[in-house]
Design a protein around this motif. Structure first.
Motif, PDB file in Angstrom:
ATOM      1  N   LEU A 109       0.823  -1.212   0.000  1.00 60.06           N
ATOM      2  CA  LEU A 109       0.000   0.000   0.000  1.00 60.06           C
ATOM      3  C   LEU A 109       0.857   1.262   0.000  1.00 60.06           C
ATOM      4  O   LEU A 109       0.636   2.196  -0.781  1.00 60.06           O
ATOM      5  CB  LEU A 109      -0.915  -0.012   1.223  1.00 60.06           C
ATOM      6  CG  LEU A 109      -1.826   1.207   1.418  1.00 60.06           C
ATOM      7  CD1 LEU A 109      -2.864   1.288   0.306  1.00 60.06           C
ATOM      8  CD2 LEU A 109      -2.511   1.160   2.768  1.00 60.06           C
ATOM      9  N   PHE A 110       1.873   1.291   0.895  1.00 58.70           N
ATOM     10  CA  PHE A 110       2.722   2.486   0.980  1.00 58.70           C
ATOM     11  C   PHE A 110       3.623   2.641  -0.248  1.00 58.70           C
ATOM     12  O   PHE A 110       4.034   3.747  -0.585  1.00 58.70           O
ATOM     13  CB  PHE A 110       3.577   2.423   2.251  1.00 58.70           C
ATOM     14  CG  PHE A 110       2.803   2.749   3.496  1.00 58.70           C
ATOM     15  CD1 PHE A 110       1.680   3.555   3.449  1.00 58.70           C
ATOM     16  CD2 PHE A 110       3.193   2.227   4.728  1.00 58.70           C
ATOM     17  CE1 PHE A 110       0.959   3.848   4.597  1.00 58.70           C
ATOM     18  CE2 PHE A 110       2.488   2.518   5.890  1.00 58.70           C
ATOM     19  CZ  PHE A 110       1.362   3.336   5.807  1.00 58.70           C
ATOM     20  N   LYS A 111       3.936   1.527  -0.898  1.00 54.34           N
ATOM     21  CA  LYS A 111       4.739   1.616  -2.120  1.00 54.34           C
ATOM     22  C   LYS A 111       3.924   2.229  -3.249  1.00 54.34           C
ATOM     23  O   LYS A 111       4.425   3.024  -4.055  1.00 54.34           O
ATOM     24  CB  LYS A 111       5.240   0.225  -2.517  1.00 54.34           C
ATOM     25  CG  LYS A 111       6.230   0.247  -3.674  1.00 54.34           C
ATOM     26  CD  LYS A 111       6.796  -1.144  -3.944  1.00 54.34           C
ATOM     27  CE  LYS A 111       7.819  -1.099  -5.079  1.00 54.34           C
ATOM     28  NZ  LYS A 111       8.389  -2.444  -5.346  1.00 54.34           N
ATOM     29  N   ARG A 112       2.649   1.859  -3.322  1.00 49.83           N
ATOM     30  CA  ARG A 112       1.768   2.400  -4.369  1.00 49.83           C
ATOM     31  C   ARG A 112       1.353   3.836  -4.070  1.00 49.83           C
ATOM     32  O   ARG A 112       1.138   4.636  -4.968  1.00 49.83           O
ATOM     33  CB  ARG A 112       0.519   1.523  -4.507  1.00 49.83           C
ATOM     34  CG  ARG A 112       0.801   0.161  -5.111  1.00 49.83           C
ATOM     35  CD  ARG A 112      -0.506  -0.611  -5.293  1.00 49.83           C
ATOM     36  NE  ARG A 112      -0.267  -1.915  -5.904  1.00 49.83           N
ATOM     37  CZ  ARG A 112      -1.239  -2.786  -6.183  1.00 49.83           C
ATOM     38  NH1 ARG A 112      -2.501  -2.485  -5.894  1.00 49.83           N
ATOM     39  NH2 ARG A 112      -0.950  -3.949  -6.740  1.00 49.83           N
ATOM     40  N   HIS A 113       1.183   4.149  -2.775  1.00 49.43           N
ATOM     41  CA  HIS A 113       0.743   5.486  -2.362  1.00 49.43           C
ATOM     42  C   HIS A 113       1.711   6.052  -1.334  1.00 49.43           C
ATOM     43  O   HIS A 113       1.415   6.069  -0.137  1.00 49.43           O
ATOM     44  CB  HIS A 113      -0.669   5.423  -1.778  1.00 49.43           C
ATOM     45  CG  HIS A 113      -1.674   4.771  -2.680  1.00 49.43           C
ATOM     46  ND1 HIS A 113      -2.239   5.404  -3.750  1.00 49.43           N
ATOM     47  CD2 HIS A 113      -2.186   3.503  -2.674  1.00 49.43           C
ATOM     48  CE1 HIS A 113      -3.076   4.577  -4.368  1.00 49.43           C
ATOM     49  NE2 HIS A 113      -3.054   3.421  -3.732  1.00 49.43           N
ATOM     50  N   PRO A 114       2.900   6.498  -1.769  1.00 51.21           N
ATOM     51  CA  PRO A 114       3.897   7.004  -0.810  1.00 51.21           C
ATOM     52  C   PRO A 114       3.424   8.269  -0.118  1.00 51.21           C
ATOM     53  O   PRO A 114       2.721   9.101  -0.698  1.00 51.21           O
ATOM     54  CB  PRO A 114       5.124   7.287  -1.689  1.00 51.21           C
ATOM     55  CG  PRO A 114       4.557   7.484  -3.064  1.00 51.21           C
ATOM     56  CD  PRO A 114       3.368   6.583  -3.151  1.00 51.21           C
ATOM     57  N   ILE A 115       3.813   8.407   1.164  1.00 48.89           N
ATOM     58  CA  ILE A 115       3.456   9.578   1.958  1.00 48.89           C
ATOM     59  C   ILE A 115       4.533  10.635   1.758  1.00 48.89           C
ATOM     60  O   ILE A 115       5.708  10.398   2.039  1.00 48.89           O
ATOM     61  CB  ILE A 115       3.325   9.213   3.447  1.00 48.89           C
ATOM     62  CG1 ILE A 115       2.196   8.192   3.623  1.00 48.89           C
ATOM     63  CG2 ILE A 115       3.071  10.454   4.291  1.00 48.89           C
ATOM     64  CD1 ILE A 115       2.081   7.672   5.042  1.00 48.89           C
ATOM     65  N   THR A 116       4.146  11.794   1.266  1.00 49.16           N
ATOM     66  CA  THR A 116       5.103  12.876   1.000  1.00 49.16           C
ATOM     67  C   THR A 116       4.660  14.143   1.707  1.00 49.16           C
ATOM     68  O   THR A 116       4.513  15.204   1.104  1.00 49.16           O
ATOM     69  CB  THR A 116       5.226  13.135  -0.515  1.00 49.16           C
ATOM     70  OG1 THR A 116       3.912  13.420  -1.036  1.00 49.16           O
ATOM     71  CG2 THR A 116       5.803  11.931  -1.238  1.00 49.16           C
ATOM     72  N   GLU A 117       4.392  14.023   3.012  1.00 50.96           N
ATOM     73  CA  GLU A 117       3.988  15.178   3.819  1.00 50.96           C
ATOM     74  C   GLU A 117       5.131  16.174   3.890  1.00 50.96           C
ATOM     75  O   GLU A 117       6.261  15.829   4.230  1.00 50.96           O
ATOM     76  CB  GLU A 117       3.639  14.721   5.233  1.00 50.96           C
ATOM     77  CG  GLU A 117       3.228  15.850   6.162  1.00 50.96           C
ATOM     78  CD  GLU A 117       1.783  16.248   5.986  1.00 50.96           C
ATOM     79  OE1 GLU A 117       1.474  17.433   6.186  1.00 50.96           O
ATOM     80  OE2 GLU A 117       0.972  15.378   5.659  1.00 50.96           O
TER      81      GLU A 117
END
Length: 284
Positions: free
Chosen positions: A51-59
């Protein structure tokens, strides 16, 4: 609000069926319970990784990654949020007794029979109660405010703990668990909403990261409960759960003060544009 509560509901559906499965498995082979649990966590970890690979968090904040230092500065500048955070820590302190002090007490006490089985039943009652009362309590929180809901929740958790200290029968322990769970729902269904309302858009990641500090209560709670249990013994539950309930209530004045400061700052923010507009008209 809907997404946060769906997440909370899914957690409690798992909590409702987990203890029953564990009891069935442990009746024949205790180690199998842990192997299956480990396998479930491995699958969960793989899913989260994908999940995090497909939708990386870039806050980001001002083009830079939000740091721990930024979170500390946030706590120093937003006093109302910091006080709310401190109050919730006390609430989490009280809630943590459900997973630490209560099972130890039920296993060791001679006041109630079948402590291990009773605790599994209480976990299931806890989860089912969450699913039943979550929606009406959520509506209550929306009509009032997250701070009011969390404050009421902390008081209710403390009441549940106090009744546990007086529970000399299984039915009374079940009543205590129902009351305790209602308080739990009031706290945890509104914590994310409270954080979201406090947060400035560009600092939302820092606010939610700071809210993770409520785990301090989860860490200190079992230590305090275990110390009281060893001090008074499992056959004297009233001083144990009475003191824990009293410590939990310390969160209420902090939340009330947070609400007062937050309201004052909100009024000032609303009045500022009006003041600037009047100044402009006078200058003109």
């Amino acid at each position: 609000l809907f997404v946060f509560n769906i997440r909370y509901a899914m957690i409690n559906i798992a909590a409702a069926i987990g203890p029953g499965i564990a009891l069935l498995l442990s009746a024949g082979n205790t180690s199998a319970t842990f192997y299956i649990t480990a396998f479930v966590y491995i699958v969960y970890g793989v899913m989260i990784g994908i999940l995090f690979k497909r939708h990386p968090i870039t806050e980001t904040h001002g083009g830079k990654k939000v740091s721990f230092g930024a979170t500390v500065r946030l706590l120093r500048t937003d006093i109302a949020f910091t006080l709310a955070l401190a109050g919730i820590i006390f609430g989490v302190f009280g809630y943590s007794q459900f997973n630490s002090t209560l099972p130890q007490f039920l296993t060791e006490t001679s006041l109630l029979e079948g402590g291990k089985t009773l605790y599994a039943i209480l976990i299931t009652i806890n989860a089912i109660t969450v699913l039943i009362v979550q929606y009406p309590i959520m509506k209550f929180g929306v009509k009032t405010s997250p701070l009011v809901s969390i404050t009421t929740g902390i008081a209710t958790v403390a009441i549940g703990l106090f009744i546990m200290g007086n529970a000399n029968a299984i039915w009374l322990m079940i009543v205590a668990m129902f009351i305790f769970t209602c308080g739990e729902v009031m706290m945890f269904t509104m914590t994310d909403i409270l954080t979201d309302r406090f947060a400035k858009p560009e600092l939302r990641g820092s606010y939610f990261g700071a809210m993770g500090l409520t785990s301090i209560g989860q860490s200190i709670g079992p230590i305090a409960g275990g110390h009281l249990l060893s001090l008074y013994g499992a056959d004297r539950p009233l001083p144990i759960f009475g003191i824990l309930a009293g410590l939990t209530l310390f969160g209420i004045p902090l939340l009330l003060l947070s609400q007062r400061i937050h309201r004052a700052s909100t009024i000032e923010e609303l009045e500022e544009p009006v003041k600037l507009s009047n100044d402009s008209q006078q200058n003109a």
